[in-house]
Design an enzyme around this catalytic site. Structure first.
Site, PDB file in Angstrom:
ATOM      1  N   ASP A  63       0.852  -1.184   0.000  1.00 47.44           N
ATOM      2  CA  ASP A  63       0.000   0.000   0.000  1.00 47.44           C
ATOM      3  C   ASP A  63       0.893   1.241   0.000  1.00 47.44           C
ATOM      4  O   ASP A  63       1.868   1.311   0.766  1.00 47.44           O
ATOM      5  CB  ASP A  63      -0.905   0.031   1.227  1.00 47.44           C
ATOM      6  CG  ASP A  63      -2.023  -0.993   1.149  1.00 47.44           C
ATOM      7  OD1 ASP A  63      -2.100  -1.723   0.142  1.00 47.44           O
ATOM      8  OD2 ASP A  63      -2.817  -1.078   2.114  1.00 47.44           O
ATOM      9  N   HIS A 114      -6.408   2.407  -4.302  1.00 42.42           N
ATOM     10  CA  HIS A 114      -6.451   2.531  -2.834  1.00 42.42           C
ATOM     11  C   HIS A 114      -7.179   3.806  -2.415  1.00 42.42           C
ATOM     12  O   HIS A 114      -6.920   4.331  -1.344  1.00 42.42           O
ATOM     13  CB  HIS A 114      -5.023   2.510  -2.286  1.00 42.42           C
ATOM     14  CG  HIS A 114      -4.910   2.194  -0.828  1.00 42.42           C
ATOM     15  ND1 HIS A 114      -5.733   1.318  -0.165  1.00 42.42           N
ATOM     16  CD2 HIS A 114      -4.024   2.649   0.115  1.00 42.42           C
ATOM     17  CE1 HIS A 114      -5.371   1.238   1.116  1.00 42.42           C
ATOM     18  NE2 HIS A 114      -4.343   2.043   1.304  1.00 42.42           N
ATOM     19  N   HIS A 118      -7.870   8.647   0.798  1.00 42.02           N
ATOM     20  CA  HIS A 118      -7.613   7.749   1.925  1.00 42.02           C
ATOM     21  C   HIS A 118      -8.639   7.930   3.063  1.00 42.02           C
ATOM     22  O   HIS A 118      -8.289   8.072   4.229  1.00 42.02           O
ATOM     23  CB  HIS A 118      -6.200   7.957   2.469  1.00 42.02           C
ATOM     24  CG  HIS A 118      -5.624   6.744   3.139  1.00 42.02           C
ATOM     25  ND1 HIS A 118      -5.730   6.517   4.493  1.00 42.02           N
ATOM     26  CD2 HIS A 118      -4.932   5.693   2.647  1.00 42.02           C
ATOM     27  CE1 HIS A 118      -5.124   5.383   4.818  1.00 42.02           C
ATOM     28  NE2 HIS A 118      -4.626   4.856   3.704  1.00 42.02           N
ATOM     29  N   HIS A 209       3.773  -2.119   3.408  1.00 45.68           N
ATOM     30  CA  HIS A 209       3.629  -0.713   3.032  1.00 45.68           C
ATOM     31  C   HIS A 209       4.942  -0.245   2.407  1.00 45.68           C
ATOM     32  O   HIS A 209       6.022  -0.603   2.893  1.00 45.68           O
ATOM     33  CB  HIS A 209       3.277   0.152   4.246  1.00 45.68           C
ATOM     34  CG  HIS A 209       1.929  -0.149   4.821  1.00 45.68           C
ATOM     35  ND1 HIS A 209       1.711  -1.212   5.671  1.00 45.68           N
ATOM     36  CD2 HIS A 209       0.720   0.450   4.637  1.00 45.68           C
ATOM     37  CE1 HIS A 209       0.427  -1.258   5.998  1.00 45.68           C
ATOM     38  NE2 HIS A 209      -0.197  -0.257   5.392  1.00 45.68           N
TER      39      HIS A 209
END
Length: 258
Positions: A63, A114, A118, A209
């Site tokens: 991510d 994604h 956010h 990540h």
């Protein structure tokens, strides 16, 4: 002849016990959680956490939202081992690091969505969800071309039925993970190594990540161990089933009939 009188309360208790026994039998006689969910009317929409497969195959995912300091090193590590991964990118990250997006795509990795800002997706309306996904998808497709895939990972792992159904209507597969490296907690290399290698199994989706503190130290050790153990590492879209599947109560995707 002896007559036995049963009170109303006793009759209700007996009926409840009988229903529970029937439910237990149904549950133990089937691997499909949908049957029991329909019976109880408690079915909840779930994303894909992992995949049921006999093959020793897993997916590695990253991510990207809050930085890019280690991205090139991660790509070098993957390239050295000829591993293709899935990168889930946030819209503002794409805006800030377009050259990184291009490199990710040019080296054969796939790019998933994604969101744009956010947010906690469960707090959004269907229209807002669509906007979050469509805005970022357009940016990714412009930079990555065919390496932009229709996979969506909700920020914070936060979802509800509305998100899953909206994604499905848009043609997206909602992706979670069943192995969390916990790299963002910065517990160190050894903790990350154990967290992944002790929990991974056939069909796992592993979460990393791109800007975690120890990622470039831990990633080579983890990947080399997984390869030594005989795992094939593929992008998420090559791991999941695209049709004729269902998702059990653990979030594990299974082929219909299994």
């Amino acid at each position: 002849m002896r007559v036995i009188y049963v009170s109303r309360i006793q009759a209700i208790r007996t009926l409840v016990v009988l229903v529970l026994v029937i439910i237990s039998i149904i549950y133990t006689q089937t691997t499909q959680y949908d049957v029991i969910s329909v019976f109880l009317n408690t079915k909840r929409e779930l994303p894909i956490y992992s995949v049921e497969t006999d093959e020793k195959k897993i997916a590695i995912s990253f991510d990207a939202a809050w930085g890019a300091e280690y991205t090139d090193e991660i790509l070098d590590i993957l390239k050295k081992r000829n591993i293709k991964a899935t990168f889930f990118l946030v819209g503002f990250w794409v805006d800030k690091y377009p050259e990184k997006v291009k490199r990710i795509a040019s080296e054969g990795h796939e790019i998933g969505n994604h969101s744009t800002t956010h947010p906690h997706m469960s707090q959004l309306s269907s229209q807002q969800i669509r906007m979050e996904i469509e805005t970022t998808q357009k940016k990714i497709e412009e930079l990555a071309g065919e390496r932009a895939v229709k996979l969506f990972r909700p920020p914070f792992g936060d979802y509800n039925d509305r998100l899953i159904l909206t994604c499905r209507e848009m043609g997206y597969y909602t992706i979670q993970w069943d192995v969390d490296s916990l790299d963002w907690k910065e517990y160190g290399v050894e903790h990350m190594f154990n967290q992944v290698t002790k929990k991974v199994r056939n069909g796992s989706i592993v979460l990393f990540h791109n800007n975690a503190k120890y990622i470039v130290q831990a990633l080579p050790l983890i990947l080399d161990h997984l390869l030594k153990e005989g795992y094939t590492i593929v992008p998420v879209s090559e791991l999941i089933y695209k049709d004729n599947y269902y998702i059990d109560h653990t979030g594990r995707q299974r082929k219909v009939g299994t």
